[in-house]
Design a protein around this motif. Structure first.
Motif, PDB file in Angstrom:
ATOM      1  N   PRO A   6      45.466 -20.076 -13.373  1.00  0.00           N
ATOM      2  CA  PRO A   6      46.388 -21.079 -13.902  1.00  0.00           C
ATOM      3  C   PRO A   6      45.710 -22.435 -14.037  1.00  0.00           C
ATOM      4  N   PRO A   7      46.365 -23.381 -14.705  1.00  0.00           N
ATOM      5  CA  PRO A   7      45.768 -24.711 -14.877  1.00  0.00           C
ATOM      6  C   PRO A   7      45.561 -25.410 -13.534  1.00  0.00           C
ATOM      7  N   GLY A   8      44.520 -26.248 -13.499  1.00  0.00           N
ATOM      8  CA  GLY A   8      44.321 -27.125 -12.355  1.00  0.00           C
ATOM      9  C   GLY A   8      43.802 -26.473 -11.097  1.00  0.00           C
ATOM     10  N   VAL A   9      43.154 -25.305 -11.204  1.00  0.00           N
ATOM     11  CA  VAL A   9      42.639 -24.647 -10.003  1.00  0.00           C
ATOM     12  C   VAL A   9      41.124 -24.805  -9.875  1.00  0.00           C
ATOM     13  N   GLY A  10      40.491 -25.479 -10.840  1.00  0.00           N
ATOM     14  CA  GLY A  10      39.069 -25.780 -10.711  1.00  0.00           C
ATOM     15  C   GLY A  10      38.139 -24.894 -11.499  1.00  0.00           C
ATOM     16  N   LYS A  11      38.596 -24.356 -12.612  1.00  0.00           N
ATOM     17  CA  LYS A  11      37.729 -23.465 -13.406  1.00  0.00           C
ATOM     18  C   LYS A  11      36.550 -24.229 -13.996  1.00  0.00           C
ATOM     19  N   THR A  12      36.820 -25.381 -14.612  1.00  0.00           N
ATOM     20  CA  THR A  12      35.735 -26.177 -15.209  1.00  0.00           C
ATOM     21  C   THR A  12      34.780 -26.690 -14.147  1.00  0.00           C
ATOM     22  N   THR A  13      35.330 -27.189 -13.051  1.00  0.00           N
ATOM     23  CA  THR A  13      34.500 -27.704 -11.967  1.00  0.00           C
ATOM     24  C   THR A  13      33.592 -26.612 -11.407  1.00  0.00           C
ATOM     25  N   LEU A  14      34.149 -25.416 -11.208  1.00  0.00           N
ATOM     26  CA  LEU A  14      33.343 -24.326 -10.660  1.00  0.00           C
ATOM     27  C   LEU A  14      32.222 -23.946 -11.623  1.00  0.00           C
ATOM     28  N   ALA A  15      32.510 -23.970 -12.919  1.00  0.00           N
ATOM     29  CA  ALA A  15      31.466 -23.660 -13.903  1.00  0.00           C
ATOM     30  C   ALA A  15      30.322 -24.677 -13.811  1.00  0.00           C
ATOM     31  N   GLN A  16      30.673 -25.951 -13.659  1.00  0.00           N
ATOM     32  CA  GLN A  16      29.634 -26.985 -13.524  1.00  0.00           C
ATOM     33  C   GLN A  16      28.822 -26.795 -12.245  1.00  0.00           C
ATOM     34  N   LEU A  17      29.513 -26.445 -11.157  1.00  0.00           N
ATOM     35  CA  LEU A  17      28.810 -26.237  -9.892  1.00  0.00           C
ATOM     36  C   LEU A  17      27.894 -25.018  -9.960  1.00  0.00           C
ATOM     37  N   VAL A  18      28.336 -23.974 -10.669  1.00  0.00           N
ATOM     38  CA  VAL A  18      27.503 -22.784 -10.858  1.00  0.00           C
ATOM     39  C   VAL A  18      26.201 -23.168 -11.557  1.00  0.00           C
ATOM     40  N   ALA A  19      26.317 -23.958 -12.628  1.00  0.00           N
ATOM     41  CA  ALA A  19      25.118 -24.391 -13.360  1.00  0.00           C
ATOM     42  C   ALA A  19      24.220 -25.246 -12.470  1.00  0.00           C
ATOM     43  N   ALA A  56      20.563 -25.145 -14.013  1.00  0.00           N
ATOM     44  CA  ALA A  56      20.628 -24.757 -15.419  1.00  0.00           C
ATOM     45  C   ALA A  56      21.231 -25.884 -16.247  1.00  0.00           C
ATOM     46  N   ARG A  57      20.863 -25.920 -17.515  1.00  0.00           N
ATOM     47  CA  ARG A  57      21.467 -26.871 -18.456  1.00  0.00           C
ATOM     48  C   ARG A  57      22.924 -26.460 -18.678  1.00  0.00           C
ATOM     49  N   PHE A  58      23.834 -27.425 -18.649  1.00  0.00           N
ATOM     50  CA  PHE A  58      25.262 -27.133 -18.792  1.00  0.00           C
ATOM     51  C   PHE A  58      25.755 -27.690 -20.121  1.00  0.00           C
ATOM     52  N   ILE A  59      26.209 -26.795 -20.994  1.00  0.00           N
ATOM     53  CA  ILE A  59      26.780 -27.190 -22.283  1.00  0.00           C
ATOM     54  C   ILE A  59      28.246 -26.768 -22.287  1.00  0.00           C
ATOM     55  N   SER A  60      29.119 -27.722 -22.497  1.00  0.00           N
ATOM     56  CA  SER A  60      30.554 -27.442 -22.449  1.00  0.00           C
ATOM     57  C   SER A  60      31.181 -27.674 -23.814  1.00  0.00           C
ATOM     58  N   LEU A 111      24.854 -24.660 -32.596  1.00  0.00           N
ATOM     59  CA  LEU A 111      24.134 -25.815 -32.040  1.00  0.00           C
ATOM     60  C   LEU A 111      23.810 -25.590 -30.571  1.00  0.00           C
ATOM     61  N   ALA A 112      24.758 -25.023 -29.821  1.00  0.00           N
ATOM     62  CA  ALA A 112      24.520 -24.738 -28.411  1.00  0.00           C
ATOM     63  C   ALA A 112      23.405 -23.706 -28.244  1.00  0.00           C
ATOM     64  N   VAL A 113      23.371 -22.715 -29.116  1.00  0.00           N
ATOM     65  CA  VAL A 113      22.328 -21.688 -29.049  1.00  0.00           C
ATOM     66  C   VAL A 113      20.956 -22.310 -29.307  1.00  0.00           C
ATOM     67  N   GLU A 114      20.871 -23.223 -30.284  1.00  0.00           N
ATOM     68  CA  GLU A 114      19.588 -23.878 -30.569  1.00  0.00           C
ATOM     69  C   GLU A 114      19.114 -24.695 -29.372  1.00  0.00           C
ATOM     70  N   GLU A 115      20.050 -25.402 -28.715  1.00  0.00           N
ATOM     71  CA  GLU A 115      19.680 -26.155 -27.506  1.00  0.00           C
ATOM     72  C   GLU A 115      19.190 -25.203 -26.418  1.00  0.00           C
ATOM     73  N   ALA A 116      19.865 -24.071 -26.282  1.00  0.00           N
ATOM     74  CA  ALA A 116      19.482 -23.094 -25.262  1.00  0.00           C
ATOM     75  C   ALA A 116      18.092 -22.537 -25.529  1.00  0.00           C
ATOM     76  N   ARG A 161      13.860 -23.053 -18.648  1.00  0.00           N
ATOM     77  CA  ARG A 161      15.120 -23.462 -18.012  1.00  0.00           C
ATOM     78  C   ARG A 161      16.287 -22.680 -18.599  1.00  0.00           C
ATOM     79  N   GLN A 162      17.178 -22.223 -17.731  1.00  0.00           N
ATOM     80  CA  GLN A 162      18.358 -21.502 -18.184  1.00  0.00           C
ATOM     81  C   GLN A 162      19.413 -22.473 -18.731  1.00  0.00           C
ATOM     82  N   THR A 163      20.278 -21.926 -19.587  1.00  0.00           N
ATOM     83  CA  THR A 163      21.393 -22.704 -20.138  1.00  0.00           C
ATOM     84  C   THR A 163      22.701 -21.977 -19.887  1.00  0.00           C
ATOM     85  N   VAL A 164      23.674 -22.719 -19.371  1.00  0.00           N
ATOM     86  CA  VAL A 164      25.030 -22.198 -19.211  1.00  0.00           C
ATOM     87  C   VAL A 164      25.884 -22.754 -20.344  1.00  0.00           C
ATOM     88  N   LEU A 165      26.449 -21.866 -21.147  1.00  0.00           N
ATOM     89  CA  LEU A 165      27.403 -22.278 -22.177  1.00  0.00           C
ATOM     90  C   LEU A 165      28.809 -22.046 -21.630  1.00  0.00           C
TER      91      LEU A 165
END
Length: 433
Positions: free
Chosen positions: A51-64, A69-73, A86-91, A99-103
């Motif tokens: 559900p909303p507001g449980v930290g999905k985006t934050t956890l993704a950033q912490l994983v990267a 790893a480079r974090f592209i959101s 564009l994200a694939v070209e950066e990766a 260096r790994q990239t997290v999309l």
């Protein structure tokens, strides 16, 4: 990963390390698969569902961050195939430097199949690590190719203890104070959503009068105004919507007035239209009660009529009355089962002819061809019943679809049908012996 000073409080309070991340111990406790993956630095593509507001985006950033790893959101609401390219070209550029990239794709369920397919080859060949966030059930909203390449992690709504600690951290960061009763009110209205809790706290701080601003003590009066009109989580058309209507239906079926009333009130509190609930109650009356208590259908219709005439909140009491009646009524799904069985028979059994004795003979020619021959008018028979008569197509003459249960009025119906079947067996005029 720090946020600008003028960013919303929820953004400024994002945890900077896994150790500061609250509320998802089932995923991140030592020894759990996701935690093991992070501790070893071995990333894999994943989907965070919750559900909303449980930290999905934050956890993704912490994983990267854990894996440097480079974090592209990107957001699936605003982005398209061009943004993915564009994200694939950066990766690919990052890959050349080892260096790994997290999309990270927020609200990934909003991507159509073509958009989901656009980055699959690059997940497959290791160009990027995909992390998606969704509030919707991935098995319904994401294509199988994407699901087969990513592991789904279910994030739960935050518990009260986690929300309380998040609010206390925010107060300390803002150098404000609040008593425990005020914090518990905020926790209750946040309803498992950390972003909502922090937004409500920020509004209370920002709208505080000058005297309160000086003391930096949260005011009950301000909090009352901020929380006025707030509702619980209820995502109409989403998972929560269907989970709650399912809980209401199952509570009625399970003869629990208390459970049924609770989910009824939860749906109303979350903004569900009472007319929708009224429609579903009618379904329950036929599906789960049926002829065990035919009054249930009438009571639901009357409750809907009252709701339409009086509106809220008066009409909701009539719906609550119907909910309690349905839950307490004797249960039978005999009509529901019989109807479904007949539908399957009709769909798969071919187009059987109407027996000649059941056909009308409006013309002399049709009468001459035997239409209506040997039809027995039930009202002219003893007990108004043509014992031994058949009313099904000949190939189905022994089929029994409706089998009443031994509860409520259907107990009487069952006795009546048993009596009639015995009459059939004794009748010398039984058709198709």
């Amino acid at each position: 990963m720090s946020s600008p000073i003028n960013a919303p409080l929820a953004a400024r309070m994002r945890p900077q390390a896994i150790g500061d991340y609250l509320g998802q111990e089932a995923l991140l406790s030592p020894g759990m698969p996701l935690r093991e993956s992070l501790d070893s630095g071995q990333l894999h593509s994943m989907i965070f569902w919750g559900p909303p507001g449980v930290g999905k985006t934050t956890l993704a950033q912490l994983v990267a961050n854990c894996c440097e790893a480079r974090f592209i959101s990107i957001s699936a609401v605003l982005a398209g195939v061009k943004d993915i390219r564009l994200a694939v070209e950066e990766a690919k550029t990052e890959q050349r430097y080892g260096r790994q990239t997290v999309l990270f794709i927020d609200e990934v369920h909003r991507f159509n199949k073509a958009q989901q397919d656009a980055f699959l080859p690059y997940v497959e060949d290791g160009t990027l690590i995909f992390i998606g966030a969704t509030t919707e059930n991935p098995s319904f909203e994401l294509n199988n190719a994407l699901l087969s390449r990513a592991r789904v992690y279910r994030l739960a709504a935050l518990g009260n203890d986690a929300l309380l600690e998040i609010l206390q951290r925010a107060l300390a960061a803002e150098q404000w104070s609040a008593n425990i009763d005020q914090l518990q009110r905020l926790v209750g209205f946040a309803d498992g959503d950390a972003r909502r809790a922090l937004n409500l706290l920020e509004i209370a701080i920002d709208t505080a009068p000058p005297a309160t601003q000086d003391s930096k003590q949260l005011s009950d009066d301000v909090l009352d105004k901020v929380l006025q009109g707030q509702t619980r989580r209820f995502d109409k058309g989403g998972d929560l919507f269907y989970e709650q209507i399912s809980a209401l239906h199952k509570s009625v079926r399970g003869s629990s007035p208390d459970g049924a009333l609770y989910w009824f009130a939860r749906m109303l509190d979350g903004g569900c239209e009472p007319q929708y609930i009224a429609r579903r109650l009618l379904r329950m009356a036929s599906e789960d009660i049926g002829n065990a208590d035919p009054r249930a259908l009438r009571i639901c219709l009357d409750a809907w009529d009252v709701q339409d005439r009086l509106g809220s909140p008066e009409g909701e009491l009539a719906l609550a009355q119907a909910v309690c009646y349905l839950a307490a009524a004797p249960k039978s799904n005999a009509v529901y089962s019989a109807y479904n069985q007949v539908r399957r028979e009709v769909a798969t059994g071919g187009s059987h002819d109407v027996p000649m004795h059941l056909r009308n003979a409006p013309t002399k020619m049709m009468k001459g061809q035997g239409f209506g021959d040997e039809y027995r008018y039930a009202h002219d028979e003893p007990d108004a019943y043509a014992a031994g008569e058949n009313y099904l197509p000949e190939p189905l003459k022994d089929q029994v679809f409706y089998q009443p249960v031994n509860r409520g009025l259907e107990k009487k119906i069952s006795e009546k049908l048993t009596y009639l079947k015995n009459q059939d067996k004794r009748s010398p005029r039984q058709r198709y012996p």
